[in-house]
Motif scaffolding. Structure first.
Motif, PDB file in Angstrom:
ATOM      1  N   THR A 121       0.793  -1.165   0.005  1.00 62.68           N
ATOM      2  CA  THR A 121       0.033  -0.173  -0.079  1.00 62.68           C
ATOM      3  C   THR A 121       0.908   1.090  -0.041  1.00 62.68           C
ATOM      4  N   LYS A 122       1.881   1.168   0.733  1.00 54.75           N
ATOM      5  CA  LYS A 122       2.856   2.321   0.774  1.00 54.75           C
ATOM      6  C   LYS A 122       3.764   2.610  -0.234  1.00 54.75           C
ATOM      7  N   GLN A 123       3.616   1.825  -1.518  1.00 57.07           N
ATOM      8  CA  GLN A 123       4.570   2.011  -2.485  1.00 57.07           C
ATOM      9  C   GLN A 123       4.444   3.143  -3.472  1.00 57.07           C
ATOM     10  N   CYS A 124       5.155   4.066  -3.781  1.00 60.00           N
ATOM     11  CA  CYS A 124       4.751   5.224  -4.408  1.00 60.00           C
ATOM     12  C   CYS A 124       4.668   4.849  -5.943  1.00 60.00           C
ATOM     13  N   ARG A 125       3.720   5.495  -6.425  1.00 61.23           N
ATOM     14  CA  ARG A 125       3.152   5.444  -7.658  1.00 61.23           C
ATOM     15  C   ARG A 125       3.728   6.585  -8.711  1.00 61.23           C
ATOM     16  N   GLN A 126       4.214   6.122  -9.902  1.00 56.17           N
ATOM     17  CA  GLN A 126       4.612   7.085 -10.662  1.00 56.17           C
ATOM     18  C   GLN A 126       3.732   7.773 -11.610  1.00 56.17           C
ATOM     19  N   LEU A 127       3.389   8.796 -11.750  1.00 56.19           N
ATOM     20  CA  LEU A 127       2.677   9.689 -12.592  1.00 56.19           C
ATOM     21  C   LEU A 127       3.038   9.676 -13.840  1.00 56.19           C
ATOM     22  N   ASP A 163      10.733   3.344  -6.403  1.00 54.51           N
ATOM     23  CA  ASP A 163       9.616   4.306  -6.255  1.00 54.51           C
ATOM     24  C   ASP A 163      10.091   5.360  -5.473  1.00 54.51           C
ATOM     25  N   THR A 164      11.008   5.177  -4.543  1.00 53.87           N
ATOM     26  CA  THR A 164      11.324   6.492  -3.820  1.00 53.87           C
ATOM     27  C   THR A 164      12.103   7.564  -4.758  1.00 53.87           C
ATOM     28  N   TRP A 165      12.271   7.284  -6.006  1.00 59.59           N
ATOM     29  CA  TRP A 165      12.794   8.304  -6.986  1.00 59.59           C
ATOM     30  C   TRP A 165      11.642   8.906  -7.721  1.00 59.59           C
ATOM     31  N   VAL A 166      10.412   8.518  -7.390  1.00 55.31           N
ATOM     32  CA  VAL A 166       9.280   9.299  -8.352  1.00 55.31           C
ATOM     33  C   VAL A 166       9.341  10.824  -7.957  1.00 55.31           C
ATOM     34  N   CYS A 175      10.925  11.872  -3.300  1.00 58.65           N
ATOM     35  CA  CYS A 175       9.990  11.525  -4.010  1.00 58.65           C
ATOM     36  C   CYS A 175       9.003  12.659  -4.472  1.00 58.65           C
ATOM     37  N   LEU A 176       8.054  12.255  -5.124  1.00 51.85           N
ATOM     38  CA  LEU A 176       7.282  13.217  -5.914  1.00 51.85           C
ATOM     39  C   LEU A 176       6.653  14.273  -4.941  1.00 51.85           C
ATOM     40  N   ILE A 177       6.796  15.269  -4.754  1.00 52.62           N
ATOM     41  CA  ILE A 177       6.275  16.353  -3.875  1.00 52.62           C
ATOM     42  C   ILE A 177       5.366  17.153  -4.447  1.00 52.62           C
ATOM     43  N   ALA A 178       4.165  16.619  -4.865  1.00 54.00           N
ATOM     44  CA  ALA A 178       3.070  17.525  -5.777  1.00 54.00           C
ATOM     45  C   ALA A 178       2.476  18.086  -4.848  1.00 54.00           C
TER      46      ALA A 178
END
Length: 644
Positions: free
Chosen positions: A482-488, A539-542, A632-635
């Motif tokens: 669940t915690k895994q980052c998702r690349q947009l 995924d940490t690099w998203v 990670c992505l700080i959107a």
């Protein structure tokens, strides 16, 4: 219509559905297609709950998998887990749950592509559940032999009619409704309609419930995210009921956050009026409740208005949270709500652009009221990868603001379920749903169609899981998934189309909307087993610039090169294709980790929270070290709502 053999379901236990249309013929049939079952005499079932046939809904024809010894997967899994091979056994259970979700998603998507109905289809409505009967365990009128629907559109009624058999067959195989409370359900994005097993006497319209704004829905449709809500509480907020609208909208946004998300709230006028926390905090149930109570205790209409001080504070919160590790390490959103105009100079715009670039921020702005000065808010959105939302006075602010997550859902295809837990409002049962989004592939680009969920309670009570030796491994794995980052995958073309879906006034660039937008090559994927030289998964690099790993994060030249080779999708380095190829199989390009161990046993460089609200410390993994690598992505979604 499909041709069925004359002895379909009769005379013997066998996999009567195997290789039969419409469900079980094709490349990816549902998991129940190969299971044995038969029709039964419902009046002569001892210890077995029969299920009413969906093919003969108007007659008393019942069937059962239990009678044929085909129930249930959890019992077989639990037995294997207690005799050894814990990791493999946990993986087996998760594979079963995922297969059911994939089956449902596949069916929903396939049916939606075929829909062409101008009339309402026959569905079993739950607002007046005629055959539901009172059940003490469920504390409500239910009908376990049926799938119920609350259809708000003709389209959904026909979708529900075709998808219902999938839920019925899974329930017939796995559920024990006289022993456990657990549901299967789907809600669509377009209308907020609901489909679920079992049928329950429930009318969400009468209760003011919209499933799209439930935590399981937003959690299932997006990856983890961080959110800073910045709300104007200046004196003008006392006009036209704006303060009440703003408070309700803030609470609606907070309700879209789950345990995997982090957030906080800043209230501003001519300065910072109040701040819930100095850093982002994990949004567990108790934290959400505390935050909403805190909002009720604040003053909502005092002082003047200053945009700059509030935006600066929002970025300061992001910076401090990233530095300390108080973050999901994935997408972040700042919602900036204001009802007034304020001076904003060229240097201020430049400062925002610099910090949005530094933290990979997407800036969303909202202007409420026909007299609102939308110049600043629109420019902020257009210059910073966001969306500008003009809203007339009296508009549904809570609805529009709480749907911010659609941006994050639109640019990603999720292939593994998200897990959460919540308390059933009727039975007070602790439910553990696994959820997966479905996608509308009928347009030029895929879009969120809805979310389907399967409560683990259908198969087993969570209390049983907690009592087993394999519980820590199970908890770690579902939390990790669940915690895994998702690349947009949102380029300028796709972003502009999202803007125009709301309003032409939201448009930022010139674009022919009839053209197709490119997409990242679906065959370009990360190596799911790769750990970089500082212990981070791909995924940490998203959202971060993988070409600056050495200069910004102290990696060696070799380490930077490895990241760019192994993490192309998370680094945003996949080739762009136009047209985007349509997927022919469920997530066929997404590689699964070869390691059976939870990721927390391999590194401490992930968010330490779990679905239980505890810090993970599984199988020797250290969770005490705060993440200090890529952000990670700080959107940061800055929702600037200019309220006239």
């Amino acid at each position: 219509m499909a041709d069925y053999p004359a002895n379909y379901g009769n005379l013997e236990c066998k996999a009567h559905d195997e290789n039969l249309a419409p469900f079980c013929k094709g490349s990816s049939p549902p998991a129940w297609c190969t299971q044995k079952w038969c029709y039964v005499d419902s009046s002569n079932c001892q210890g077995v709950v029969p299920y009413k046939s969906v093919l003969f809904a108007n007659s008393d024809v019942y069937y059962s998998y239990n009678t044929c010894g085909e129930s249930n997967e959890f019992k077989a899994w639990s037995g294997a887990a207690t005799t050894g091979g814990t990791s493999a056994s946990v993986t087996q259970l998760l594979d079963v749950v995922q297969s059911y979700l994939w089956s449902t998603r596949s069916r929903v998507q396939d049916i939606y592509e075929q829909l062409n109905s101008s009339e309402w289809c026959t569905v079993y409505g739950q607002c007046n559940c005629a055959e539901c009967f009172q059940n003490d365990l469920w504390m409500e009128k239910t009908d376990f032999g049926r799938v119920g629907a609350n259809a708000r559109s003709q389209e959904f009624s026909c979708l529900a009619q075709s998808v219902a058999p999938t839920y019925s067959n899974v329930a017939a195989k796995e559920a024990s409704p006289t022993e456990r409370v657990g549901y299967q359900y789907f809600a669509d994005q377009k209308s907020g309609s609901y489909l679920g097993w079992p049928a329950v006497q429930w009318c969400p319209e009468a209760e003011g419930v919209d499933p799209r704004f439930r935590p399981w829905y937003s959690s299932g449709s997006t990856g983890p995210k961080d959110l800073v809500l910045v709300v104007d509480v200046s004196g003008s907020m006392g006009s036209a009921g704006r303060a009440a609208l703003a408070k309700a909208a803030a609470k609606a946004v907070i309700d879209t956050l789950e345990w995997k998300d982090f957030g906080t709230v800043i209230l501003f006028n001519h300065g910072i009026a109040a701040q819930y926390s100095q850093q982002l905090v994990a949004m567990f149930d108790a934290e959400r409740a505390n935050l909403k109570n805190w909002l009720d205790q604040q003053a909502w209409a005092e002082g003047g208005t200053d945009f700059k001080v509030s935006l600066d504070r929002a970025f300061d919160v992001i910076s401090a949270s990233v530095s300390s590790g108080s973050t999901s390490m994935c997408q972040k959103a700042i919602l900036f709500l204001t009802d007034g105009a304020a001076s904003f100079e060229s240097a201020d715009y430049a400062s925002v652009r610099q910090r949005t670039t530094q933290y990979s921020v997407a800036l969303f702005t909202y202007a409420l009221g026909s007299g609102a000065d939308a110049t600043v808010t629109k420019q902020l959105a257009c210059e910073n990868q966001g969306i500008f939302y003009p809203i007339p006075d009296g508009g549904d602010l809570a609805n529009i603001m709480s749907r911010y997550y659609q941006y994050f859902a639109a640019g990603v295809e999720i292939c593994t379920p998200s897990f959460t837990k919540y308390q059933d409002s009727v039975t007070r049962t602790e439910l553990w749903p696994a959820c997966l989004p479905a996608y509308d592939r009928t347009g030029l680009e895929p879009a969120l169609l809805g979310v389907t969920c399967f409560d683990l309670n259908v198969m087993v009570n969570p209390s049983v899981l907690r009592s087993q030796s394999y519980w820590p491994d199970f908890l770690c794995k579902i939390s990790d998934m669940t915690k895994q980052c998702r690349q947009l995958d949102i380029n300028d073309c796709r972003l502009e189309k999202l803007r125009r879906e709301y309003s032409e006034a939201s448009s930022c660039i010139t674009l022919d909307t009839s053209v197709t937008c490119p997409c990242a090559d679906p065959a370009c994927q990360d190596d799911p087993d790769f750990l970089d030289e500082k212990g981070y998964f791909c995924d940490t690099w998203v959202g971060d610039d993988c070409q600056r790993a050495a200069s910004d994060w102290g990696y060696s030249a070799t380490g930077e090169a490895q990241i760019q080779t192994k993490c192309k999708r998370s680094c945003g380095m996949c080739p762009q294709l136009n047209p985007c190829p349509k997927q022919t199989a469920q997530c066929s390009n997404v590689a699964q980790p070869s390691a059976t161990a939870c990721r927390a046993t391999r590194t401490d460089k992930i968010s330490p929270n779990s679905i239980e609200g505890t810090v993970e410390d599984v199988a020797g993994a250290s969770a005490s070290s705060a993440p200090v690598g890529p952000s990670c992505l700080i959107a940061a979604t800055m929702v600037a709502v200019a309220l006239g």
